[in-house]
Enzyme design. Structure first.
Site, PDB file in Angstrom:
ATOM      1  N   GLY A 133       0.818  -1.210   0.000  1.00  0.00           N
ATOM      2  CA  GLY A 133       0.000   0.000   0.000  1.00  0.00           C
ATOM      3  C   GLY A 133       0.848   1.256   0.000  1.00  0.00           C
ATOM      4  O   GLY A 133       0.561   2.217  -0.729  1.00  0.00           O
ATOM      5  N   TYR A 134       1.897   1.251   0.817  1.00  0.00           N
ATOM      6  CA  TYR A 134       2.796   2.400   0.880  1.00  0.00           C
ATOM      7  C   TYR A 134       3.475   2.621  -0.473  1.00  0.00           C
ATOM      8  O   TYR A 134       3.529   3.744  -0.983  1.00  0.00           O
ATOM      9  CB  TYR A 134       3.838   2.172   1.970  1.00  0.00           C
ATOM     10  CG  TYR A 134       4.775   3.335   2.194  1.00  0.00           C
ATOM     11  CD1 TYR A 134       4.411   4.405   3.000  1.00  0.00           C
ATOM     12  CD2 TYR A 134       6.037   3.364   1.595  1.00  0.00           C
ATOM     13  CE1 TYR A 134       5.270   5.482   3.204  1.00  0.00           C
ATOM     14  CE2 TYR A 134       6.904   4.429   1.789  1.00  0.00           C
ATOM     15  CZ  TYR A 134       6.514   5.486   2.592  1.00  0.00           C
ATOM     16  OH  TYR A 134       7.360   6.548   2.790  1.00  0.00           O
ATOM     17  N   ALA A 135       3.979   1.543  -1.076  1.00  0.00           N
ATOM     18  CA  ALA A 135       4.658   1.660  -2.364  1.00  0.00           C
ATOM     19  C   ALA A 135       3.701   2.184  -3.434  1.00  0.00           C
ATOM     20  O   ALA A 135       4.056   3.052  -4.235  1.00  0.00           O
ATOM     21  CB  ALA A 135       5.240   0.316  -2.774  1.00  0.00           C
ATOM     22  N   SER A 137       1.000   3.993  -2.991  1.00  0.00           N
ATOM     23  CA  SER A 137       0.632   5.385  -2.724  1.00  0.00           C
ATOM     24  C   SER A 137       1.748   6.344  -3.115  1.00  0.00           C
ATOM     25  O   SER A 137       1.500   7.411  -3.685  1.00  0.00           O
ATOM     26  CB  SER A 137       0.263   5.572  -1.246  1.00  0.00           C
ATOM     27  OG  SER A 137       1.398   5.440  -0.401  1.00  0.00           O
TER      28      SER A 137
END
Length: 229
Positions: A133-135, A137
């Protein structure tokens, strides 16, 4: 970054989900002779976010610089990465920065002047491990910076981003406490150390100043040389 901007002469509006009056950053800014105005908002919640935007627009007639720095990270293998992890990270890392840029950027466009600085990541360029999810975003954020710059550069508004490397903050505490991962990371950083928040004073002041007037849609890596390795 707030302290660096204050050192350069800016007054600061600060916001986070837990920011209290009299915080350490407020004290540091006020010690420099600048004003600091603290706000609380849950940036993962649209109602809270829009309430914050409305309050700032009511309290201040002009916002010269917007630094979209709030972020969240949730670690889990992709096959076990729950919806709530994904949704929270996307809301804070991508949705809120876009809404803030749109709402305050609209005012900058009407004045023909403004600086918007996003916080990207090394994972704007890479995939990372255990943080899908972080990547996602941060990858999307990099494209958003370019999209906004394409529309707004000719109208006097600079949109750029800073991509931090591995910095000694709460977000990287798990990595720094893992002796294997920490050693692997440090071995790849030419500067040979974890970054420090003070390393971002110069870059943010540069991108917020007239010195960067011809820079648009750029993602400036502040990473100790990681991306060049």
């Amino acid at each position: 970054m707030a302290i660096g901007l204050a050192e350069a002469g800016a007054d600061i509006i600060g916001v986070s989900g837990s920011l209290q009056a009299g915080s350490a950053v407020e004290q540091a800014v006020r010690a420099l002779g600048r004003n600091f105005y603290p706000y609380q908002a849950d940036l993962s919640d649209r109602k809270s976010l829009y309430s914050f935007i409305s309050a700032v627009k009511t309290d201040f007639s002009v916002l010269d610089i917007l630094v979209n720095n709030a972020g969240a990270i949730q670690r889990a293998p992709a096959a076990e990465h729950p919806d709530e992890y994904w949704d929270t990270v996307m809301a804070i890392n991508l949705n809120a920065p876009f809404i803030l840029a749109r709402e305050f950027g609209r005012d900058m466009l009407s004045r023909g002047q403004g600086k918007i600085i996003f916080t990207a990541s090394l994972l704007t360029f890479q995939g990372g491990i255990l943080v899908p999810g972080y990547a996602a975003s941060k990858g999307a954020l990099g494209s958003l910076v370019k999209a906004l710059a394409n529309e707004w550069a000719s109208k006097g508004v600079n949109v750029n981003a800073i991509a931090p490397g591995y910095i000694a903050t709460a977000n990287t505490e798990a990595l720094r406490n893992d002796p294997v991962r920490s050693r692997t990371i440090l071995d790849r950083i030419p500067a040979g150390r974890w970054g420090d928040p003070d390393d971002f004073k110069g870059p943010v002041v540069f991108l917020a100043s007239d010195a960067s007037n011809y820079i648009h849609g750029t993602i400036l890596t502040v990473d100790g040389g990681w991306m060049g390795r």
